[in-house]
Design a protein around this motif. Sequence first.
Motif, PDB file in Angstrom:
ATOM      1  N   ILE A   1       0.846  -1.183   0.000  1.00 31.20           N
ATOM      2  CA  ILE A   1       0.000   0.000   0.000  1.00 31.20           C
ATOM      3  C   ILE A   1       0.887   1.241   0.000  1.00 31.20           C
ATOM      4  O   ILE A   1       2.016   1.223   0.475  1.00 31.20           O
ATOM      5  N   ASP A   2       0.362   2.323  -0.568  1.00 35.15           N
ATOM      6  CA  ASP A   2       1.112   3.575  -0.626  1.00 35.15           C
ATOM      7  C   ASP A   2       0.120   4.726  -0.627  1.00 35.15           C
ATOM      8  O   ASP A   2      -1.061   4.548  -0.990  1.00 35.15           O
ATOM      9  N   ILE A   3       0.590   5.912  -0.247  1.00 36.71           N
ATOM     10  CA  ILE A   3      -0.292   7.077  -0.214  1.00 36.71           C
ATOM     11  C   ILE A   3      -0.436   7.703  -1.600  1.00 36.71           C
ATOM     12  O   ILE A   3      -1.252   8.588  -1.800  1.00 36.71           O
ATOM     13  N   GLN A   4       0.381   7.253  -2.565  1.00 40.11           N
ATOM     14  CA  GLN A   4       0.339   7.757  -3.932  1.00 40.11           C
ATOM     15  C   GLN A   4       0.738   6.643  -4.884  1.00 40.11           C
ATOM     16  O   GLN A   4       1.032   5.528  -4.448  1.00 40.11           O
ATOM     17  N   GLU A   5       0.707   6.939  -6.165  1.00 40.14           N
ATOM     18  CA  GLU A   5       1.136   5.921  -7.111  1.00 40.14           C
ATOM     19  C   GLU A   5       2.575   5.518  -6.802  1.00 40.14           C
ATOM     20  O   GLU A   5       3.441   6.374  -6.612  1.00 40.14           O
ATOM     21  N   PRO A   6       2.851   4.236  -6.683  1.00 45.34           N
ATOM     22  CA  PRO A   6       4.180   3.782  -6.261  1.00 45.34           C
ATOM     23  C   PRO A   6       5.291   4.339  -7.142  1.00 45.34           C
ATOM     24  O   PRO A   6       5.158   4.442  -8.357  1.00 45.34           O
ATOM     25  N   ALA A   7       6.397   4.688  -6.479  1.00 43.91           N
ATOM     26  CA  ALA A   7       7.557   5.235  -7.193  1.00 43.91           C
ATOM     27  C   ALA A   7       8.553   4.157  -7.583  1.00 43.91           C
ATOM     28  O   ALA A   7       9.667   4.463  -8.011  1.00 43.91           O
TER      29      ALA A   7
ATOM     30  N   GLN B   1      -4.085  -7.853  14.325  1.00 41.38           N
ATOM     31  CA  GLN B   1      -4.744  -8.508  13.195  1.00 41.38           C
ATOM     32  C   GLN B   1      -4.382  -7.908  11.845  1.00 41.38           C
ATOM     33  O   GLN B   1      -4.689  -8.490  10.806  1.00 41.38           O
ATOM     34  N   GLY B   2      -3.750  -6.716  11.830  1.00 38.84           N
ATOM     35  CA  GLY B   2      -3.402  -6.134  10.540  1.00 38.84           C
ATOM     36  C   GLY B   2      -3.315  -4.627  10.569  1.00 38.84           C
ATOM     37  O   GLY B   2      -2.934  -4.021  11.568  1.00 38.84           O
ATOM     38  N   VAL B   3      -3.731  -3.989   9.437  1.00 37.26           N
ATOM     39  CA  VAL B   3      -3.588  -2.547   9.249  1.00 37.26           C
ATOM     40  C   VAL B   3      -4.962  -1.923   9.088  1.00 37.26           C
ATOM     41  O   VAL B   3      -5.751  -2.331   8.227  1.00 37.26           O
ATOM     42  N   GLU B   4      -5.219  -0.911   9.906  1.00 40.13           N
ATOM     43  CA  GLU B   4      -6.464  -0.158   9.812  1.00 40.13           C
ATOM     44  C   GLU B   4      -6.193   1.099   9.008  1.00 40.13           C
ATOM     45  O   GLU B   4      -5.251   1.850   9.307  1.00 40.13           O
ATOM     46  N   LEU B   5      -7.003   1.347   7.977  1.00 35.33           N
ATOM     47  CA  LEU B   5      -6.833   2.521   7.136  1.00 35.33           C
ATOM     48  C   LEU B   5      -7.756   3.641   7.589  1.00 35.33           C
ATOM     49  O   LEU B   5      -8.771   3.399   8.257  1.00 35.33           O
ATOM     50  N   THR B   6      -7.399   4.889   7.232  1.00 41.34           N
ATOM     51  CA  THR B   6      -8.226   6.030   7.610  1.00 41.34           C
ATOM     52  C   THR B   6      -9.597   5.981   6.944  1.00 41.34           C
ATOM     53  O   THR B   6     -10.548   6.613   7.401  1.00 41.34           O
ATOM     54  N   SER B   7      -9.715   5.211   5.868  1.00 37.21           N
ATOM     55  CA  SER B   7     -11.005   5.067   5.184  1.00 37.21           C
ATOM     56  C   SER B   7     -11.961   4.155   5.938  1.00 37.21           C
ATOM     57  O   SER B   7     -13.133   4.040   5.570  1.00 37.21           O
ATOM     58  N   GLY B   8     -11.472   3.491   6.996  1.00 33.73           N
ATOM     59  CA  GLY B   8     -12.296   2.542   7.746  1.00 33.73           C
ATOM     60  C   GLY B   8     -12.075   1.103   7.321  1.00 33.73           C
ATOM     61  O   GLY B   8     -12.488   0.172   8.005  1.00 33.73           O
ATOM     62  N   GLU B   9     -11.395   0.899   6.191  1.00 30.70           N
ATOM     63  CA  GLU B   9     -11.115  -0.452   5.722  1.00 30.70           C
ATOM     64  C   GLU B   9     -10.028  -1.079   6.594  1.00 30.70           C
ATOM     65  O   GLU B   9      -9.135  -0.401   7.100  1.00 30.70           O
ATOM     66  N   PHE B  10     -10.102  -2.387   6.754  1.00 29.24           N
ATOM     67  CA  PHE B  10      -9.108  -3.104   7.555  1.00 29.24           C
ATOM     68  C   PHE B  10      -8.447  -4.172   6.678  1.00 29.24           C
ATOM     69  O   PHE B  10      -9.127  -4.962   6.014  1.00 29.24           O
ATOM     70  N   LEU B  11      -7.090  -4.159   6.626  1.00 27.05           N
ATOM     71  CA  LEU B  11      -6.333  -5.131   5.850  1.00 27.05           C
ATOM     72  C   LEU B  11      -5.757  -6.161   6.810  1.00 27.05           C
ATOM     73  O   LEU B  11      -4.885  -5.844   7.633  1.00 27.05           O
TER      74      LEU B  11
END
Length: 776
Positions: free
Chosen positions: A555-561, A589-599
């Motif tokens: 995951i990345d905050i922008q298109e991967p470099a 259990q993983g990574v919680e995103l600011t969008s509410g999605e959980f990976l």
Amino acid sequence: MVQDAHWISGREHGRRLESRILEERLQQAVAQGHRRLEVEAFGQHGIGGRLWRSGGEPIHVIVHGTSGQRLGSMGFFNTTVEALEPASDDVGWLNAGAEIVVHGHAGNGVANAMAQGKIFIAGSIGARGMTMTKHNPRFAPPELWVLGSVGDYFAEFMAGGIAVICGHDPANPGNVLGYRPCVGMVGGKIFFRGPHGGYSQTDAKLVPLSDDDWRWLVKNLQSFLERIHKTELFPLLAQRSQWQLLEARSPHEKAAVPRKSMSAFHRDVWERELGLGGLIGDLTNLDRSPIPVIATGNLRRYVPVWENKKYAAPCEASCPTGIPVHERWRLIREGRVDEAVDMALAYTPFPATVCGYLCPNLCMQSCTRQGLRMAPVDVTQLGKASLKAKLPPLPSLSGKKVAVIGAGPAGLSVAWQLRRLGHEPVVYDRAGELGGKLTAAIPTSRIPHEVVHAELERLRSVLPHVYLQQELTQDDVEQLKADYDMIVIAVGAQKPRLLPVPGKERLIPASEFLRKARRDAVQVARRVVIIGAGNVGCDAASEAYRLGAEMVTLIDIQEPASFDRERQAALAAGAVFRWPCFTKAITDQGVELTSGEFLEADMVIVAIGDQPDLAFLPKSVQTERGFIKVDAFYQSSDPQIFAIGDAVRLGLLTDAIGAGRKAAQAIDDIFHGRRPKQPLRPMIDPRRVKLEYFDPRHLAFDDVTQCALECASCGSCRDCGICVAICPQAAIHRVSGHNGDFEMVVNPERCIGCGFCAGACPCGIWNLVENDPLTI
């Protein structure tokens, strides 16, 4: 009529068909699938040409009766046009690959501007045959075979191809080549048999018939006689002593041949033939000598300037280490492969490791060929070949000693360059082995271990003073300042950056993960999330899969470099890329995103960059945002301390290596009392380079020799002689210098400033600039 042939008559209802109508019917027959056509001709033009819709299937056109002009003109591959009777003018005009057979004589202009294919004439031909022919080196040269003789002005401006004049039962028994052959000839060969009345010695020369030439002639002579049904002539014609060979002179040879001036031509030829009145001499005897209207010398509006090596090639300009790649390809073209391989060591101690495997090859990304969607020249082949590069003789030591803190790519590069300049580097590193990232973090899947090992061994042979497992303090560095003439800091970026989010203690730094993965000392979970999808993140993904992971998400905050190579490797392994994704928290259990999605994840790796650990820096060295502040020559605020690599700014391996070379040069300048300076050579405008000389379909390279041939040599003269050959005033000539150097020189009294040289130069060397007589 042959069975299964499609018959087309050039007459309908007792009236002759127009040429265009007959051609339309030929085209329709081909479109309908007919491949053997018999044509009854009544002087129609262009029969058998432009039959391009066959889909590659062979077409045979047999012409009965009288064919008109341009038989087989613009013919194509897999097309055979056979005239059973003599033919008119311009047989095979602009032929692009057809085979044309005439069972009799042919008129003027046979093979005019032909580029490919073969023309067989069972008799003699008229004037201006084989004029302006050309040869594309991607294909076989065009061929013209004439059983008898040729007419006047044969091979005029011939630029390629092969002509064979057999001289059997010729129309002109005393001169089988006609009047003034080979005028303006710049390429190709002419085999001929029988007497001749001379040729343009300015443009052509007689050469001995080599064994290879004779074998080619005999083999193809037999084929020619079979095509015209004259095989009984082979014993008569296949006598080597009767044949001669003409070839075009090279541009350099032409420059040495004296040319008749226009004034001399006017005096000796024009006036002698026509008198003072010229073409209207029957009306007046006034002097009508031509008055020059095209200016030369200081009156020219523009003048050509030979700007050889004034500009850097795009490959060199974009390479952080500054390797003149095009110069290495030049050496290979000249057969000096070993020199080309060894040259890399003047710029980097890692020509195979980095250029061959790890570099994203910025030189290839900026290759001028990419502008026309052509495959860039494959530098990785030359990089891998550089593993065999031999050490140059090293100068004796100057007495100057430099402490290098850091044994990664940057530190080893500056140490290597300092030793090449005659100074003594002493290397310190807190790790247990040389190489930094090369041996600690980069996966072995990206580069064979033996390549890195070989290049490090080459370094050890010239760097005898290396101290590993040395953790230096501020006091240690102050002591080094007293003991050494200079210090170079090249410690890299060792401290991983972590996200300021809840649960960050659960994150595994990518650098730590990769170090352990190289030793297979890490147990990988089933589901892995990697925060940061750059090159390091992609490497971590590939290694995670290698060690047993079943699902990896980057995951990345922008298109991967990440670069294409690293990303493609991760994708091939099965990784999934997602962006934009912003991390809110890390849990068991993983990574919680600011969008509410959980990976969901059993292991979370962070790869958002590292920072240098600079706790050992003396107070005299200024920092900025956690990095050492340096000037353009990598000198810090302390004039005795230089800093390079990731300790200054994060970058590629090539950035670190290039910084090492520049810093070493600056230190050498200071040691010699010189003020450091940066050699500024702007990049050549790619629009000046002419790629029309190369095959755009060439998408792969077999070896370094083929790579060298495909290099456009941007900004550096290839000594091809095109400018000399194309100059309409013969104003350019080549002047040899010392050690194989040369220069193209313009005679201002002949040059008219037309710009042909600049327009035709493949490498962009010539520039047309506005004339300023005061600067000439």
